[in-house]
Design a protein around this motif. Sequence first.
Motif, PDB file in Angstrom:
ATOM      1  N   PRO A 189      -7.205 -64.228  -5.050  1.00 32.95           N
ATOM      2  CA  PRO A 189      -7.276 -63.050  -5.928  1.00 32.95           C
ATOM      3  C   PRO A 189      -8.597 -62.276  -5.810  1.00 32.95           C
ATOM      4  O   PRO A 189      -8.593 -61.039  -5.910  1.00 32.95           O
ATOM      5  N   HIS A 190      -9.703 -62.984  -5.598  1.00 37.48           N
ATOM      6  CA  HIS A 190     -10.967 -62.270  -5.386  1.00 37.48           C
ATOM      7  C   HIS A 190     -10.908 -61.414  -4.119  1.00 37.48           C
ATOM      8  O   HIS A 190     -11.408 -60.279  -4.093  1.00 37.48           O
ATOM      9  N   VAL A 191     -10.320 -61.965  -3.057  1.00 32.70           N
ATOM     10  CA  VAL A 191     -10.214 -61.212  -1.807  1.00 32.70           C
ATOM     11  C   VAL A 191      -9.311 -59.996  -1.997  1.00 32.70           C
ATOM     12  O   VAL A 191      -9.635 -58.889  -1.557  1.00 32.70           O
ATOM     13  N   VAL A 192      -8.166 -60.196  -2.639  1.00 26.92           N
ATOM     14  CA  VAL A 192      -7.225 -59.099  -2.856  1.00 26.92           C
ATOM     15  C   VAL A 192      -7.861 -58.014  -3.721  1.00 26.92           C
ATOM     16  O   VAL A 192      -7.721 -56.807  -3.443  1.00 26.92           O
ATOM     17  N   ALA A 193      -8.569 -58.430  -4.762  1.00 25.54           N
ATOM     18  CA  ALA A 193      -9.243 -57.450  -5.623  1.00 25.54           C
ATOM     19  C   ALA A 193     -10.285 -56.663  -4.842  1.00 25.54           C
ATOM     20  O   ALA A 193     -10.426 -55.444  -5.018  1.00 25.54           O
ATOM     21  N   THR A 194     -11.001 -57.349  -3.965  1.00 21.53           N
ATOM     22  CA  THR A 194     -12.009 -56.672  -3.141  1.00 21.53           C
ATOM     23  C   THR A 194     -11.355 -55.663  -2.211  1.00 21.53           C
ATOM     24  O   THR A 194     -11.852 -54.547  -2.024  1.00 21.53           O
ATOM     25  N   GLU A 195     -10.210 -56.035  -1.624  1.00 28.58           N
ATOM     26  CA  GLU A 195      -9.511 -55.109  -0.728  1.00 28.58           C
ATOM     27  C   GLU A 195      -8.992 -53.887  -1.482  1.00 28.58           C
ATOM     28  O   GLU A 195      -9.064 -52.756  -0.980  1.00 28.58           O
ATOM     29  N   LEU A 196      -8.477 -54.080  -2.689  1.00 35.25           N
ATOM     30  CA  LEU A 196      -8.035 -52.937  -3.490  1.00 35.25           C
ATOM     31  C   LEU A 196      -9.198 -51.974  -3.748  1.00 35.25           C
ATOM     32  O   LEU A 196      -9.048 -50.752  -3.648  1.00 35.25           O
ATOM     33  N   LEU A 197     -10.352 -52.558  -4.076  1.00 35.35           N
ATOM     34  CA  LEU A 197     -11.529 -51.728  -4.320  1.00 35.35           C
ATOM     35  C   LEU A 197     -11.958 -51.019  -3.033  1.00 35.35           C
ATOM     36  O   LEU A 197     -12.303 -49.825  -3.039  1.00 35.35           O
ATOM     37  N   ASN A 198     -11.905 -51.741  -1.909  1.00 32.06           N
ATOM     38  CA  ASN A 198     -12.296 -51.158  -0.622  1.00 32.06           C
ATOM     39  C   ASN A 198     -11.401 -49.983  -0.243  1.00 32.06           C
ATOM     40  O   ASN A 198     -11.875 -48.949   0.248  1.00 32.06           O
ATOM     41  N   ILE A 199     -10.082 -50.146  -0.431  1.00 37.29           N
ATOM     42  CA  ILE A 199      -9.142 -49.089  -0.058  1.00 37.29           C
ATOM     43  C   ILE A 199      -9.451 -47.800  -0.807  1.00 37.29           C
ATOM     44  O   ILE A 199      -9.489 -46.705  -0.221  1.00 37.29           O
ATOM     45  N   VAL A 200      -9.695 -47.930  -2.095  1.00 31.65           N
ATOM     46  CA  VAL A 200      -9.994 -46.732  -2.887  1.00 31.65           C
ATOM     47  C   VAL A 200     -11.362 -46.174  -2.533  1.00 31.65           C
ATOM     48  O   VAL A 200     -11.542 -44.947  -2.401  1.00 31.65           O
ATOM     49  N   ALA A 201     -12.339 -47.051  -2.333  1.00 28.98           N
ATOM     50  CA  ALA A 201     -13.705 -46.596  -2.046  1.00 28.98           C
ATOM     51  C   ALA A 201     -13.784 -45.771  -0.775  1.00 28.98           C
ATOM     52  O   ALA A 201     -14.632 -44.879  -0.656  1.00 28.98           O
ATOM     53  N   HIS A 202     -12.902 -46.037   0.181  1.00 29.23           N
ATOM     54  CA  HIS A 202     -12.961 -45.345   1.473  1.00 29.23           C
ATOM     55  C   HIS A 202     -11.822 -44.342   1.653  1.00 29.23           C
ATOM     56  O   HIS A 202     -11.567 -43.877   2.760  1.00 29.23           O
ATOM     57  N   SER A 203     -11.146 -44.026   0.561  1.00 23.26           N
ATOM     58  CA  SER A 203     -10.069 -43.044   0.620  1.00 23.26           C
ATOM     59  C   SER A 203     -10.632 -41.623   0.592  1.00 23.26           C
ATOM     60  O   SER A 203     -11.661 -41.354  -0.041  1.00 23.26           O
ATOM     61  N   SER A 204      -9.931 -40.712   1.242  1.00 23.04           N
ATOM     62  CA  SER A 204     -10.361 -39.302   1.235  1.00 23.04           C
ATOM     63  C   SER A 204     -10.187 -38.663  -0.140  1.00 23.04           C
ATOM     64  O   SER A 204     -10.774 -37.616  -0.422  1.00 23.04           O
ATOM     65  N   ILE A 205      -9.370 -39.269  -0.983  1.00 25.82           N
ATOM     66  CA  ILE A 205      -9.187 -38.751  -2.351  1.00 25.82           C
ATOM     67  C   ILE A 205      -9.741 -39.756  -3.367  1.00 25.82           C
ATOM     68  O   ILE A 205      -9.193 -39.908  -4.456  1.00 25.82           O
ATOM     69  N   ARG A 206     -10.808 -40.402  -2.994  1.00 25.45           N
ATOM     70  CA  ARG A 206     -11.412 -41.428  -3.856  1.00 25.45           C
ATOM     71  C   ARG A 206     -11.688 -40.921  -5.257  1.00 25.45           C
ATOM     72  O   ARG A 206     -11.326 -41.568  -6.245  1.00 25.45           O
ATOM     73  N   ASP A 207     -12.321 -39.773  -5.385  1.00 20.23           N
ATOM     74  CA  ASP A 207     -12.725 -39.301  -6.703  1.00 20.23           C
ATOM     75  C   ASP A 207     -11.513 -39.019  -7.586  1.00 20.23           C
ATOM     76  O   ASP A 207     -11.532 -39.304  -8.795  1.00 20.23           O
ATOM     77  N   VAL A 208     -10.457 -38.486  -6.989  1.00 21.62           N
ATOM     78  CA  VAL A 208      -9.238 -38.237  -7.758  1.00 21.62           C
ATOM     79  C   VAL A 208      -8.626 -39.553  -8.201  1.00 21.62           C
ATOM     80  O   VAL A 208      -8.212 -39.722  -9.358  1.00 21.62           O
ATOM     81  N   ALA A 209      -8.557 -40.510  -7.253  1.00 22.66           N
ATOM     82  CA  ALA A 209      -7.960 -41.813  -7.569  1.00 22.66           C
ATOM     83  C   ALA A 209      -8.725 -42.499  -8.693  1.00 22.66           C
ATOM     84  O   ALA A 209      -8.118 -43.038  -9.630  1.00 22.66           O
ATOM     85  N   VAL A 210     -10.042 -42.486  -8.605  1.00 20.43           N
ATOM     86  CA  VAL A 210     -10.844 -43.127  -9.647  1.00 20.43           C
ATOM     87  C   VAL A 210     -10.654 -42.414 -10.974  1.00 20.43           C
ATOM     88  O   VAL A 210     -10.573 -43.041 -12.040  1.00 20.43           O
ATOM     89  N   GLY A 211     -10.543 -41.081 -10.937  1.00 21.01           N
ATOM     90  CA  GLY A 211     -10.348 -40.334 -12.165  1.00 21.01           C
ATOM     91  C   GLY A 211      -9.022 -40.631 -12.844  1.00 21.01           C
ATOM     92  O   GLY A 211      -8.913 -40.562 -14.063  1.00 21.01           O
TER      93      GLY A 211
END
Length: 329
Positions: A189-211
């Motif tokens: 679960p720690h690895v999966v959670a890290t990957e979820l965070l990584n995917i959003v952090a490096h997305s071109s729409i990161r700010d929208v996704a986080v919002g």
Amino acid sequence: MTLPQGPVAVVGLGLIGGSLARALVRAGIDVVGWDPDPRTMVAAEAAGVRAVESIEEACTAQPWLIVLAVPLVVVEQTARAVALAVSPGAVITDVGSVKGPVRDAMVAAGLATQFVGAHPMAGTEHSGFHASHPDLLVGVRWAVTLDDTTPLDGFCSVVELLVEVLAGTVHPLSDSAHDEAAALISHVPHVVATELLNIVAHSSIRDVAVGLAAGSFRDGTRVARTDPARTEAMIVENAGWVAPALLLAARDLERLAQDLESNAPTGWFFSRGDALRSGGADLGSQALRTMVLRADDRWQSDLASWGARGGRITGIGEASSLVVEDPQV
């Protein structure tokens, strides 16, 4: 039973070590503590911990129990330091999330016959003594690991502390059973959670996704917000069990992605966890019985095998007797 005389020494006063120290102080137990951070030592002393200046001083304060609550990467050197000063009658335990490498360190330091492994199934994404709390480890489930060198008296004393003082429940296990289970319910679960965070952090729409992110993203990535070096050390130390679980998850996710692309049925993926959704992971309310441990039996392996089937310890009585709940048949 009654706990042995003397203080409890806690080596390492971060989130878990600090929470344990605070809980024991609140319970009226004399706690000797050491941490390499001077600011932590000041804060711990203000919280009622008897601060000492070195691991050696902690060991020579005549503790009946020494708790190693240091990062996994320094367990080996900490064990060597303890071995230089510990008395032969002291019990040594730890709170690490991986047990095999910790036992290896104890064996290498000559401490195997004094060691009782332990891991509280509790924590937060925060770290440090400032994040610790006396309630964090109260009423939680503990894995207590043992092998054929585990001392009977030491095991019973650690269990008594956990179930009587901290109101916890103990699952006795071998190191390998613990590490396999921890890989499934904590490390992956720690690895999966890290990957979820990584995917959003490096997305071109990161700010929208986080919002737009709400509870599912917050809960799914909570543990990824901890110190990444600590998470990496935990995963690497348990690589033998984490790697195959990740490969299985990767195969399932790849198949799901292929099925989505081809409009194939996907119910197989979403229904695989039905056994746990219906409560199969909970032992529920079980009948209590008394289990008596005898030093001349193969008590360590028998108890670990029983624990691997789901047995748990809820109390302790006289003469090495345990109050237990048996697994469902």
